[in-house]
Design an enzyme around this catalytic site. Structure first.
Site, PDB file in Angstrom:
ATOM      1  N   CYS A 190     -62.836  -7.640 -72.040  1.00  0.00           N
ATOM      2  CA  CYS A 190     -62.592  -8.923 -71.377  1.00  0.00           C
ATOM      3  C   CYS A 190     -61.408  -8.834 -70.418  1.00  0.00           C
ATOM      4  O   CYS A 190     -61.365  -9.532 -69.405  1.00  0.00           O
ATOM      5  CB  CYS A 190     -62.376 -10.029 -72.405  1.00  0.00           C
ATOM      6  SG  CYS A 190     -60.992  -9.733 -73.544  1.00  0.00           S
ATOM      7  N   HIS A 222     -57.989 -12.694 -76.330  1.00  0.00           N
ATOM      8  CA  HIS A 222     -59.132 -12.738 -75.409  1.00  0.00           C
ATOM      9  C   HIS A 222     -58.673 -13.217 -74.028  1.00  0.00           C
ATOM     10  O   HIS A 222     -57.861 -14.137 -73.911  1.00  0.00           O
ATOM     11  CB  HIS A 222     -60.190 -13.697 -75.961  1.00  0.00           C
ATOM     12  CG  HIS A 222     -61.450 -13.733 -75.154  1.00  0.00           C
ATOM     13  ND1 HIS A 222     -62.224 -12.607 -74.926  1.00  0.00           N
ATOM     14  CD2 HIS A 222     -62.080 -14.758 -74.514  1.00  0.00           C
ATOM     15  CE1 HIS A 222     -63.271 -12.942 -74.192  1.00  0.00           C
ATOM     16  NE2 HIS A 222     -63.202 -14.229 -73.925  1.00  0.00           N
TER      17      HIS A 222
END
Length: 470
Positions: A114, A431
């Site tokens: 990510c 994330h």
């Protein structure tokens, strides 16, 4: 460990397909998706013992070097144009609306990637960078560009192209392979799983590579593309209060640092503090180490008005990571510039005020350079100002006392167009998500898009991202 196989699909045979046995078979299926257009969930790959499962153990599958694999599955159908009558954007299926407004595709997470996906989506929002990549490689490649840098640049160009022409998620396999080949730190493993990495490090290394690859082997105006788009020249006054010594230093960087603490929760003040620092070094007059203060300002480069067309700001916290930070949707860096640069900015800024005043039917006065209106709450940001008046950027042209053609559009005012945010306690976990301000398409007005790996989400907000107030 890698193995080379061939894959038979319908009437086509794909040779020399690499299998990275340190990753799951799902990643291999993403590679085949790029080759065939068959989504991973539709793929049926025949192996010893039955069908290849997404989470199978390669050591137990028993695939051999040079083996021919058989794949079955139907590729996605091409979206056909409507045959009858006009079709309004709001009546289109979501996938066709994405194409109509220029919304690019999401990126498949290939295992804790990510950080890379968010970096790519933010840089993909810079049209001048895409234009430069389209022209790569030049007729004569610079001797300073090694093969790994060349491969990463080509992979970036091709990935940007895939994002532009697709609305289905793209698997950035070639780009990831090139990135890890050039920078092995992004291939670190923990218990056999690729580790999460720092998005800022990925951003920095990718820009460094592109700065070498996209530098034309000439003295032309656009010889250094990345420098022109992102480069910032700083002049620093270094002073020692104890000895009275003072000197001047200059340096070039690709981003400004913003320091957030318990006392500072606004971007502009964080930038001001980021340009000031203390350092300890040897003092010639004292004959020992002493404390020096360093005060930096954005300056002109070789007498040329040289503000970057895209301004990158890196936010670092020296306090609670959950602290909210105010960011203006419009940032004015006038008071962060040197005196000489401020003087050069005055004419285009005056023209800009006149232009905007005429549109409103008013006469405007110069406002404070430290904007606090329409603030948003974010964690990491890229502030960007397009360099074309047609794009409704903060630029000005025409009139008397205007700097040369190259300088006509530079005002020191930037619009926020992309944000890279992080959720988690450290850069190596959690994330990353990218927010990109959608360019005006022919169907819908400008708005923010959240790119959460392979899931782009249209926020419906035209002025600020959805996560305000969180």
């Amino acid at each position: 460990m890698e193995k080379i196989v061939s894959v038979k699909w319908q009437k086509e045979l794909f040779s020399n397909v690499e299998i990275d046995t340190t990753q799951s078979p799902y990643v291999f299926k993403c590679q085949l998706y790029d080759l065939t257009g068959v989504p991973p969930e539709r793929q049926k790959i025949m192996v010893k013992g039955g069908l290849l499962k997404d989470d199978a153990d390669w050591s137990k599958v028993g695939v051999k070097e040079g083996q021919k694999l058989m794949m079955m599955g139907t590729a996605d159908e091409i979206v056909k144009a409507p045959e009858k009558g006009p079709l309004f954007a709001e009546d289109m299926p979501e996938e066709e609306q994405v194409v109509a407004v220029g919304h690019s595709a999401g990126l498949i997470n290939l295992g804790n990637t990510c950080y890379m996906n968010s970096t790519v989506q933010c840089l993909h929002s810079v049209p001048e960078l895409k234009s430069a990549l389209i022209k790569y490689p030049p007729p004569v490649r610079s001797s300073s560009v090694d093969q790994s840098s060349h491969s990463l640049t080509v992979a970036t160009r091709e990935l940007f192209g895939e994002l532009d022409k697709n609305f289905k998620p793209v698997a950035p396999m070639r780009f990831l392979t090139a990135l890890r080949s050039k920078y092995p730190q992004f291939a670190q493993l923990h218990n056999g799983i690729y580790m999460q990495q720092d998005a800022e490090e990925c951003w920095t290394q990718l820009l460094f590579t592109l700065s070498l690859s996209l530098k034309a082997p000439s003295s032309s105006e656009d010889a250094d593309t990345v420098k022109r788009l992102f480069g910032i020249d700083l002049v620093s006054r270094v002073h020692c209060a104890e000895s009275g010594e003072e000197s001047t230093e200059t340096e070039s960087v690709y981003s400004l640092k913003c320091h957030i603490s318990q006392e500072v929760n606004h971007l502009h003040e964080g930038l001001r503090r980021g340009l000031k620092s203390e350092l300890e070094k040897s003092s010639p007059s004292l004959g020992r180490s002493a404390i020096y203060t360093k005060d930096s300002r954005i300056m002109t480069y070789q007498g040329i008005l040289d503000l970057p067309s895209s301004l990158i700001i890196s936010v670092r916290f020296v306090c609670s990571l959950s602290q909210k930070v105010d960011y203006p949707l419009e940032l004015d860096v006038y008071d962060l510039c040197s005196d000489d640069l401020r003087k050069r900015l005055e004419a285009p800024r005056r023209l800009l005020r006149d232009e905007e005043g005429k549109k409103l039917g008013l006469k405007t006065n110069e406002s404070s350079s430290s904007s606090t209106d329409n603030d948003v709450k974010m964690t990491d940001a890229e502030i960007h100002r397009y360099g074309q008046w047609e794009s409704h950027s903060k630029s000005a042209s025409g009139g008397e006392d205007v700097p040369p053609e190259k300088e006509k559009h530079l005002t020191g005012i930037y619009d926020l167009v992309a944000v890279l945010t992080h959720k988690g306690r450290s850069a190596d976990s959690g994330h990353y998500v990218a927010w990109v301000k959608q360019e005006n398409g022919y169907a819908l007005p400008q708005e923010w898009i959240q790119f959460d790996d392979d899931n782009p989400f249209r926020s419906g907000r035209k002025t600020s991202p959805d996560f305000l107030g969180r």
